[in-house]
Write an enzyme that holds these catalytic residues in place. Sequence first.
Site, PDB file in Angstrom:
ATOM      1  N   ARG A  37       0.807  -1.222   0.000  1.00 49.94           N
ATOM      2  CA  ARG A  37       0.000   0.000   0.000  1.00 49.94           C
ATOM      3  C   ARG A  37       0.840   1.271   0.000  1.00 49.94           C
ATOM      4  O   ARG A  37       0.313   2.359  -0.231  1.00 49.94           O
ATOM      5  CB  ARG A  37      -0.942   0.006   1.215  1.00 49.94           C
ATOM      6  CG  ARG A  37      -2.151  -0.904   1.032  1.00 49.94           C
ATOM      7  CD  ARG A  37      -3.016  -0.898   2.269  1.00 49.94           C
ATOM      8  NE  ARG A  37      -4.339  -1.439   2.009  1.00 49.94           N
ATOM      9  CZ  ARG A  37      -5.293  -1.512   2.924  1.00 49.94           C
ATOM     10  NH1 ARG A  37      -5.070  -1.092   4.156  1.00 49.94           N
ATOM     11  NH2 ARG A  37      -6.483  -2.004   2.613  1.00 49.94           N
ATOM     12  N   LYS A 182     -17.756 -14.485   8.641  1.00 48.19           N
ATOM     13  CA  LYS A 182     -19.177 -14.201   8.851  1.00 48.19           C
ATOM     14  C   LYS A 182     -19.959 -14.069   7.567  1.00 48.19           C
ATOM     15  O   LYS A 182     -19.597 -13.296   6.685  1.00 48.19           O
ATOM     16  CB  LYS A 182     -19.321 -12.925   9.685  1.00 48.19           C
ATOM     17  CG  LYS A 182     -19.005 -13.176  11.156  1.00 48.19           C
ATOM     18  CD  LYS A 182     -18.900 -11.899  11.921  1.00 48.19           C
ATOM     19  CE  LYS A 182     -20.266 -11.346  12.294  1.00 48.19           C
ATOM     20  NZ  LYS A 182     -20.125 -10.045  12.991  1.00 48.19           N
ATOM     21  N   GLY A 341      -6.954  -7.546   2.164  1.00 48.84           N
ATOM     22  CA  GLY A 341      -7.166  -8.099   3.492  1.00 48.84           C
ATOM     23  C   GLY A 341      -6.554  -9.466   3.661  1.00 48.84           C
ATOM     24  O   GLY A 341      -5.423  -9.712   3.251  1.00 48.84           O
ATOM     25  N   GLY A 364     -12.386  -4.637   2.035  1.00 49.28           N
ATOM     26  CA  GLY A 364     -13.731  -4.123   2.295  1.00 49.28           C
ATOM     27  C   GLY A 364     -14.226  -3.268   1.147  1.00 49.28           C
ATOM     28  O   GLY A 364     -15.385  -3.367   0.726  1.00 49.28           O
TER      29      GLY A 364
HETATM   30  C1  3PG Z   1      -8.561  -1.250   5.370  1.00 47.91           C
HETATM   31  O1  3PG Z   1      -7.463  -1.642   5.718  1.00 47.91           O
HETATM   32  O2  3PG Z   1      -9.545  -2.015   5.270  1.00 47.91           O
HETATM   33  C2  3PG Z   1      -8.717   0.194   5.008  1.00 47.91           C
HETATM   34  O3  3PG Z   1      -7.536   0.881   5.184  1.00 47.91           O
HETATM   35  C3  3PG Z   1      -9.831   0.816   5.808  1.00 47.91           C
HETATM   36  O4  3PG Z   1      -9.530   0.721   7.161  1.00 47.91           O
HETATM   37  P1  3PG Z   1     -10.721   0.609   8.217  1.00 47.91           P
HETATM   38  O5  3PG Z   1     -11.379  -0.717   7.967  1.00 47.91           O
HETATM   39  O6  3PG Z   1     -10.087   0.724   9.563  1.00 47.91           O
HETATM   40  O7  3PG Z   1     -11.657   1.748   7.920  1.00 47.91           O
END
Ligand code: 3PG
Length: 392
Positions: A37, A182, A341, A364
């Site tokens: 990132r 989940k 993620g 996300g």
């Molecule tokens: C992530 O790592 O999912 C993004 O940087 C957003 O972070 P957050 O889920 O803490 O808002």
Amino acid sequence: MQLPQLEDLRPVGGKRVLVRCDFNVPLAGGVITDDLRIRLPVETLTWLLDEGAGKLTVCSHLGRPKGKPDPKYSIAPVRERLYELLEAQGADTGRVELLENLRYDPGEEANDPVFVQLLVKNEDLYVDDAFGAAHRAHASIVGPPVFLPSAAGRVLAREVEVLDGLLQDPKRPFVAVLGGAKVSDKLGVIEALLDKVDTLLVGGGMCFTFLAAQGHDPGGSLLEEGQVDNCARLLESAQEAGKRIVLPTDIVVLSPDGVFGAGREPEGEMAIVGPDVQEEWLGLDIGPGTASAFADEIEAAATVFWNGPMGVFEDPRFAAGTEVVAEAVAATNGYSVVGGGDSASALKQFGLDDQVDHLSTGGGASLEYIEMGDLPGLAALREAAARAPKRG
Ligand code: 3PG
Ligand code: MG
């Protein structure tokens, strides 16, 4: 989706540019364990510098410090790495400032107008390159486009282009692999994906609620009882639409007295059962039969989207399912996209992160984009473009 691009900001010469990045990197004891990132948006920053930008004010959140300074989430290690990367490109770092963690201020997450003003004060232009945070309607993301000519950076633009390709014109068969704990988090995205894919492979903790909907016994595994009916409905509507939802036929289980997790002393008895799990035993990975069936589907696909691990891969006893899927995603001749993620860290753990076509920086965010077809950060950029006086 049409987004304003960096070129639309020209002329950039002499201007001060606020650049939002998603430098929310994993840290272990203050050490960055994956710098993807930070590496990717360097392209955007060097473009702006090469165009003659007078000053770049770069900003990001890091972790969730809850609106107050917390040295655990200091941006310092990110700053050090960013400057190293910029210097390696021969960039003039004297024109680059990286602000401290935005979430040290409660105004960031609250989208407080006062905090927005603090950010845009003295800036001429805004660039959003924080795809991973584009689903957050936070001050630094949706605020500046209201006040400054704005554009998507290269990372954000590429992410959206890849996802648009998946959603609009995927080569078939299109296979999606979903895992994670989940099912309640993923119902919307499953529904949206079922509209697009030919086959959906379901693993991870969420498979037990689907299995329960088919009348199987999850034993002591993760089960969201309130979602069993929703899963049954999804299974039925998939069937009606001629789509396949493929569930595990075998499961790796741990005895009720067992202990699991990253770095835990392995304790308890293991077995391969399925798809019913004995009372109080915990299903923690898909079994080898399922893993190889999933791999066959993935390798025969023309388009693959993967999000979420198949089991508790941080514990080597329950990593095999995720590893087999990761290897298949890396090996397929189909076009492969992996959501950020946990699936990204799994790929990295198995040394396969450079073997997929697109490794998203946003887990996300990519799921929410698939589900909603838009994100607050993207809408803000489009609205800014719509307000801007037409050029040329
Ligand atoms: C992530 O790592 O999912 C993004 O940087 C957003 O972070 P957050 O889920 O803490 O808002
Ligand atoms: Mg997150």
